[in-house]
Design an enzyme around this catalytic site. Structure first.
Site, mmCIF file in Angstrom:
data_model
loop_
_atom_site.group_PDB
_atom_site.id
_atom_site.type_symbol
_atom_site.label_atom_id
_atom_site.label_comp_id
_atom_site.label_asym_id
_atom_site.label_seq_id
_atom_site.Cartn_x
_atom_site.Cartn_y
_atom_site.Cartn_z
ATOM 1 N N ASP A 94 0.884 -1.156 -0.002
ATOM 2 C CA ASP A 94 0.233 -0.037 -0.063
ATOM 3 C C ASP A 94 0.833 1.217 0.018
ATOM 4 O OD1 ASP A 94 -2.343 1.702 0.753
ATOM 5 O OD2 ASP A 94 -3.186 0.116 0.976
ATOM 6 N N HIS A 130 1.726 1.940 -3.378
ATOM 7 C CA HIS A 130 0.495 2.784 -3.832
ATOM 8 C C HIS A 130 1.158 4.276 -3.982
ATOM 9 C CE1 HIS A 130 -3.073 0.064 -3.600
ATOM 10 N NE2 HIS A 130 -1.834 -0.541 -4.144
#
Length: 312
Positions: A94, A130
């Protein structure tokens, strides 16, 4: 048991959660703390989560999680002051670093909120993740004075990313600086998104509406974002996408002193931010309801264009 599925192509993920996964390391109200020379692998959720901490240093360390593991952010300082992150390698599923400041309660409760101020990130490698440096989406207490410099972000979905979420959250984001950073193989290099749709209510009309709403304590503000000497290579989608609120346009200052070096020739046009009704695109600099100042737009080859041209 927690269930999660991840969508591909940077389009977000659906994650029905039945139980809250444990943090890798959760520091609460710590002062004058040093995290030096460690490696943390495969945390079930956020890897390091300092909350309400002051004078914290993390240096010469490695944070690793599987690339397809949801919510495995690397380092998430929340409601903290004076945090230094230096010489840390991130490879996570993430966001690499997500700076947060809490979230108002469902009825507007804010007595638990505190600002985050004084976050410095230096000499770090983010590969992949991310986002390299992310602000939000929980930022109701306010986030101020964040600097990321002399870092490499390679293969991250975003480089610098601001996501304010719902209009009811409130909070002020200000004095955010990125300088001397290499962005290589990123999808969207710089983004500020006031219509972030990955929260539980993210697709509701009151979050996604592009119509003006009354300004009140729940209105989030973004002001004073500066980007200097950033080199962008193998860009997939957009150099900068800034989607603010018509209530309070974001003031974003771009000091573009380095050119985009190259685009990824194999990249396919894709919506460059997580907001509803934004069509696929491959552009240099696009904005809507944002005050964007670029020292030399010629360095970006294309003048800024309105993202509204790409709304469905």
């Amino acid at each position: 048991m927690a269930l999660a599925t991840r969508a591909t192509g940077g389009a977000g993920r659906r994650k029905p959660v039945r139980a809250r996964c444990a943090r890798g390391l959760h520091l609460v109200s710590c002062h004058k703390t040093q995290l030096l020379g460690f490696t943390i692998r495969n945390a079930a959720s956020w890897t390091i989560h300092p909350q309400g901490c002051e004078d914290l240093t993390a240096a010469a360390s490695t944070i690793i999680a599987p690339h397809d593991s949801p919510n495995t952010d690397g380092f998430n300082p929340e409601s903290c002051r004076n945090v230094m992150i230096s010489g840390v390698r991130f490879s996570v599923g993430d966001d690499c670093i997500a700076v947060k400041a809490g979230k108002r309660g469902p009825d507007g409760e804010d007595d638990h909120l505190a600002e985050t101020r004084g976050i410095t990130v230096r000499h770090c490698l983010m590969q992949p993740g991310h986002g390299g440096l992310v602000i939000g989406s929980e930022m109701s207490g306010g986030v101020h004075d964040v600097t990321v410099e002399d870092c490499d972000m390679i293969g991250t979905d975003r480089g610098l990313r601001l996501k304010t979420g719902a209009r009811s959250g409130g909070g002020m984001v200000g004095n955010i600086t990125m300088r001397r950073v290499l962005l290589d193989g990123v999808q969207t290099a710089l983004s500020a998104n006031a219509h972030y749709h990955c929260d539980a209510d993210g697709h509701d009309d009151w979050v996604q509406s592009r119509n003006p709403a009354p300004v009140n304590d729940g209105t989030p503000f973004v002001d004073g974002i500066t980007v200097e000497d950033v080199e962008i290579r193998n860009l997939a989608h957009a150099a900068g996408v800034f989607l603010g609120l018509p209530d309070v346009p974001s003031a974003t200052s771009l000091s573009a002193t380095s050119p985009i070096v190259s685009h990824d020739p194999s990249a396919v046009a894709t919506p460059p931010i997580m907001a509803d009704r934004v069509r696929p695109m491959r552009m240099r600099l696009v904005f809507e309801q944002a005050d964007v100042v670029c020292d030399d737009p010629a360095l970006l080859n294309d003048a800024p264009v309105s993202i509204s041209s790409y709304f469905d």
